[in-house]
Design a protein around this motif. Sequence first.
Motif, PDB file in Angstrom:
ATOM      1  N   TRP A  34      41.820  37.616  33.074  1.00  0.00           N
ATOM      2  CA  TRP A  34      42.785  38.951  33.705  1.00  0.00           C
ATOM      3  C   TRP A  34      43.959  38.855  32.614  1.00  0.00           C
ATOM      4  O   TRP A  34      44.020  38.082  31.518  1.00  0.00           O
ATOM      5  CB  TRP A  34      43.513  38.449  35.153  1.00  0.00           C
ATOM      6  CG  TRP A  34      42.477  38.175  35.992  1.00  0.00           C
ATOM      7  CD1 TRP A  34      42.104  36.877  36.468  1.00  0.00           C
ATOM      8  CD2 TRP A  34      41.656  39.034  36.918  1.00  0.00           C
ATOM      9  NE1 TRP A  34      41.083  37.044  37.596  1.00  0.00           N
ATOM     10  CE2 TRP A  34      40.807  38.201  37.538  1.00  0.00           C
ATOM     11  CE3 TRP A  34      41.463  40.414  36.527  1.00  0.00           C
ATOM     12  CZ2 TRP A  34      39.700  39.119  38.321  1.00  0.00           C
ATOM     13  CZ3 TRP A  34      40.591  41.253  37.446  1.00  0.00           C
ATOM     14  CH2 TRP A  34      39.649  40.403  38.055  1.00  0.00           C
TER      15      TRP A  34
ATOM     16  N   THR B  51      45.069  41.962  38.549  1.00  0.00           N
ATOM     17  CA  THR B  51      43.851  42.161  38.402  1.00  0.00           C
ATOM     18  C   THR B  51      43.310  43.554  38.222  1.00  0.00           C
ATOM     19  O   THR B  51      41.980  43.898  38.269  1.00  0.00           O
ATOM     20  CB  THR B  51      43.190  41.568  39.844  1.00  0.00           C
ATOM     21  OG1 THR B  51      43.653  42.400  41.109  1.00  0.00           O
ATOM     22  CG2 THR B  51      43.506  40.071  40.027  1.00  0.00           C
ATOM     23  N   THR B  52      44.146  44.493  38.665  1.00  0.00           N
ATOM     24  CA  THR B  52      43.625  46.042  38.421  1.00  0.00           C
ATOM     25  C   THR B  52      43.252  46.190  37.214  1.00  0.00           C
ATOM     26  O   THR B  52      42.520  47.281  36.916  1.00  0.00           O
ATOM     27  CB  THR B  52      44.845  46.984  38.934  1.00  0.00           C
ATOM     28  OG1 THR B  52      45.427  46.425  40.167  1.00  0.00           O
ATOM     29  CG2 THR B  52      44.392  48.408  39.135  1.00  0.00           C
TER      30      THR B  52
ATOM     31  N   GLY C 253      41.362  44.714  35.218  1.00  0.00           N
ATOM     32  CA  GLY C 253      39.922  44.313  35.189  1.00  0.00           C
ATOM     33  C   GLY C 253      39.672  42.925  34.597  1.00  0.00           C
ATOM     34  O   GLY C 253      40.843  42.323  33.986  1.00  0.00           O
ATOM     35  N   ARG C 254      38.549  42.371  34.911  1.00  0.00           N
ATOM     36  CA  ARG C 254      38.196  40.830  34.221  1.00  0.00           C
ATOM     37  C   ARG C 254      37.149  40.935  33.223  1.00  0.00           C
ATOM     38  O   ARG C 254      36.168  41.541  33.476  1.00  0.00           O
ATOM     39  CB  ARG C 254      37.666  40.369  35.651  1.00  0.00           C
ATOM     40  CG  ARG C 254      37.049  38.862  35.265  1.00  0.00           C
ATOM     41  CD  ARG C 254      36.902  38.247  36.559  1.00  0.00           C
ATOM     42  NE  ARG C 254      36.030  36.943  36.442  1.00  0.00           N
ATOM     43  CZ  ARG C 254      34.894  36.785  36.434  1.00  0.00           C
ATOM     44  NH1 ARG C 254      34.021  37.787  36.548  1.00  0.00           N
ATOM     45  NH2 ARG C 254      34.324  35.484  36.167  1.00  0.00           N
TER      46      ARG C 254
ATOM     47  N   LEU D  83      41.104  52.090  36.522  1.00  0.00           N
ATOM     48  CA  LEU D  83      40.711  51.502  35.376  1.00  0.00           C
ATOM     49  C   LEU D  83      39.500  52.405  34.757  1.00  0.00           C
ATOM     50  O   LEU D  83      38.733  52.636  35.661  1.00  0.00           O
ATOM     51  CB  LEU D  83      40.386  49.981  35.624  1.00  0.00           C
ATOM     52  CG  LEU D  83      39.723  49.404  34.381  1.00  0.00           C
ATOM     53  CD1 LEU D  83      40.843  48.964  33.505  1.00  0.00           C
ATOM     54  CD2 LEU D  83      39.286  47.761  34.802  1.00  0.00           C
TER      55      LEU D  83
ATOM     56  N   GLN E 170      36.354  47.369  45.967  1.00  0.00           N
ATOM     57  CA  GLN E 170      37.177  47.623  44.460  1.00  0.00           C
ATOM     58  C   GLN E 170      37.502  46.269  44.048  1.00  0.00           C
ATOM     59  O   GLN E 170      37.096  46.018  42.672  1.00  0.00           O
ATOM     60  CB  GLN E 170      38.368  48.333  44.524  1.00  0.00           C
ATOM     61  CG  GLN E 170      39.152  48.704  43.539  1.00  0.00           C
ATOM     62  CD  GLN E 170      38.012  49.598  42.362  1.00  0.00           C
ATOM     63  OE1 GLN E 170      37.295  50.208  42.933  1.00  0.00           O
ATOM     64  NE2 GLN E 170      38.361  49.336  41.289  1.00  0.00           N
TER      65      GLN E 170
ATOM     66  N   LEU F 287      36.153  45.096  40.185  1.00  0.00           N
ATOM     67  CA  LEU F 287      37.179  44.355  39.106  1.00  0.00           C
ATOM     68  C   LEU F 287      36.491  43.036  38.601  1.00  0.00           C
ATOM     69  O   LEU F 287      36.868  42.752  37.628  1.00  0.00           O
ATOM     70  CB  LEU F 287      38.405  44.543  39.756  1.00  0.00           C
ATOM     71  CG  LEU F 287      39.211  45.774  39.842  1.00  0.00           C
ATOM     72  CD1 LEU F 287      40.571  45.826  40.688  1.00  0.00           C
ATOM     73  CD2 LEU F 287      39.142  46.634  38.466  1.00  0.00           C
TER      74      LEU F 287
ATOM     75  N   THR G  94      33.773  43.803  36.094  1.00  0.00           N
ATOM     76  CA  THR G  94      34.119  44.902  35.190  1.00  0.00           C
ATOM     77  C   THR G  94      33.041  45.069  34.190  1.00  0.00           C
ATOM     78  O   THR G  94      32.450  46.293  33.999  1.00  0.00           O
ATOM     79  CB  THR G  94      35.349  44.605  34.667  1.00  0.00           C
ATOM     80  OG1 THR G  94      36.381  44.369  35.560  1.00  0.00           O
ATOM     81  CG2 THR G  94      35.923  45.718  33.801  1.00  0.00           C
TER      82      THR G  94
END
Length: 695
Positions: A351, A368-369, A371-372, A426, A458, A462, A465
């Motif tokens: 993250w 976390t929004t 993306g990982r 994202l 969601q 994420l 991703t």
Amino acid sequence: MSEVRTNITIVDNGNGDEPQISYTDNRTFASVLDARLARRTVLKSTAGAAALGFMSLGLAGCLDSSSSSSRRSPGAGEGEGGPLVTFKAVPTSESDEIIVPEGYSYQVILPWGTPITGSMPAFDLANTGEEQGMQMGSHHDGMHFFPIEGEEPFEGSSDEGLLVMNHEYVEPRFMHLDHIGQELGSGAVIMKGDVRDRDQALKEINAHGVSVVHIRKRSDNRWELVQSDYNRRITGRTHMELAGPVRGSDLVRTKYSPDGIATRGTLNNCAMGVTPWNTYMAAEENWAGYFRNRDAEIPREHANYGIRANDSRYRWALAEGGEDEFIRFDATSTGASATEDYRNEPNCFGWMVEIDPFDPDSTPIKRTTLGRFGHEGVVFGPAIEGQPVVCYSGDDSTNQFIYKFVSEQPFQKGVTDGSILDTGILYVAKFNDDGSGEWLPLVYGQNGLDAGNGFRDQADVLVNTRLAAGLMGATPMDRPEWGAVDPNNGDVYFTLTNNSGRSEPNGANPRTQNRHGHIIRWQEANGNHASTTFDWDIFIFGGDAGESGQANLAGKDANGDALTADNLLSSPDGLWIDKDSRVWIQTDIGEGNQNSGVFEVFGNNAMLCADPATGEMRRFLTGPIGQEVTGVITTPDQKTMFINIQHPGATTTPQEWAAGQRYVRSTWPDRNPVRVPPRSATVVIWKDDGGVIGT
């Protein structure tokens, strides 16, 4: 010096990079590039070239020093309309030195181990793990200078501020006394039977993370550390919160945080970002190699990021004593549920981590929004009152993607904080053949991101991703690394470091392997960074000028002209654009390739500077042996520059190490081969006449 331990095993886990995953159903970037440049060749000879706007110039006319001097005007580079790049280029180098242009000077500060907080333990190879937690971390990387006023990230004092920097990883053989005299390669560790020394593991964990350092300029242009409450170490064991859609998800519930709202530490922090509200964002890049999972079936949120059954990068999970803070690096399911073990611990990494440098008591937050994946860093578009916040990030692995986040809420100066990053969309980039591009939304329930493809919500999108982006049809890229946004016209640039596995040639740069990388740039539709479409072009292709005898590897600018001795480069990595639009490019030729074979012509890794308006590009700096030049920022007045030198001496061979020639490759910066190993450090650069850096 302590005795060398008996009953030991040397384990060399390599560099720990994430796997190179290929999405065979997606168009390769090479095929897209070929069609794009063919179309552009036609347009250049027609009136249609005018429609290309920012893309019509490219990086053309790479002039030598004498030709640019005749065009120089008074006040050039200081906002008076003159050429931006007017220093004399430095040649390539294989020396163990920092080399800057004529008329410039530099100072080395804050090497690994410099005491900055706590009891201020002086650097020594015998330092304990706890002492390392009070010192500068290792392997300096991305950084930012925050003016001391604490109000704006790019405006304010140029004489005092907080230097905040990442520490990407460690090289154990340079850290521990009992590693001396062993046949050790870069990254190798020593085992005591089936376990690792506890304090060595702790020292390595504490050498990761982020340093916040209060610094001040003296009257002689040199900088000094200030003893201050701002000074802080954030390490691989610091308590952190999770925010955004993944917070509380079943995918991040662990023994440490049964409710899934927290984790410990940040790892492999490479590039970074600076928010419009004056905080620092640390990226977690090649984090997967720190974990292992010996379950019979490895979940996709591990497998798609390179976590395997084999022992992890530094074998921290095997630290003697079996303490919880070490066991967490083993993601094998050992309990009855996820809250009884660390099967989900890897999901807490990958993250962007937000840190408030002006509040030493604040808790870092993983947003976390965004993306990982293997975040190289994050770069923000201009923050405009009443409009969404927009930022970009690359996934630094071969055949991975470029992403953009657009906030749901509008930016409000003085009100907006990091929570704005917790709601929004994202997107992932798709580069079309005709020079256009699309941003594809990664939203649960849309375009196949649903139960049919195994997504529950969601948070699942994420955490996975990479999988979601591949399913959407995003364009696999040649290792997307640092990004930068031109503050004057909004153009977005990204370095694509290399892809030696590419098999398809392209017409504009006819090579079968992209060993030397390139830089891509784009312009969002209507100049709106929140747009879902864009136009793209190639800014520069890395490579030599034919000296290696392989003409198909020749580096070329966007107009097809070969690079010269003053500006040839390979593997562009670090990237930053200053307030006058100078594009600063740093190279990262890997340890195994530096100064050998087709890479010999490039010498040590370097930093170059380009003026996108005139096409000039010149080499500004070369670093010592075995290192990577990384991280770059200036003070607001642009008269002091900070860059980092990472892992000098890393090309030392195992045989040289075993023979007692530990520092035969490099003794930078201390020049004390008896007691002090090569150390990553920060370099401060200024112009002797007090002018703007780059002129």
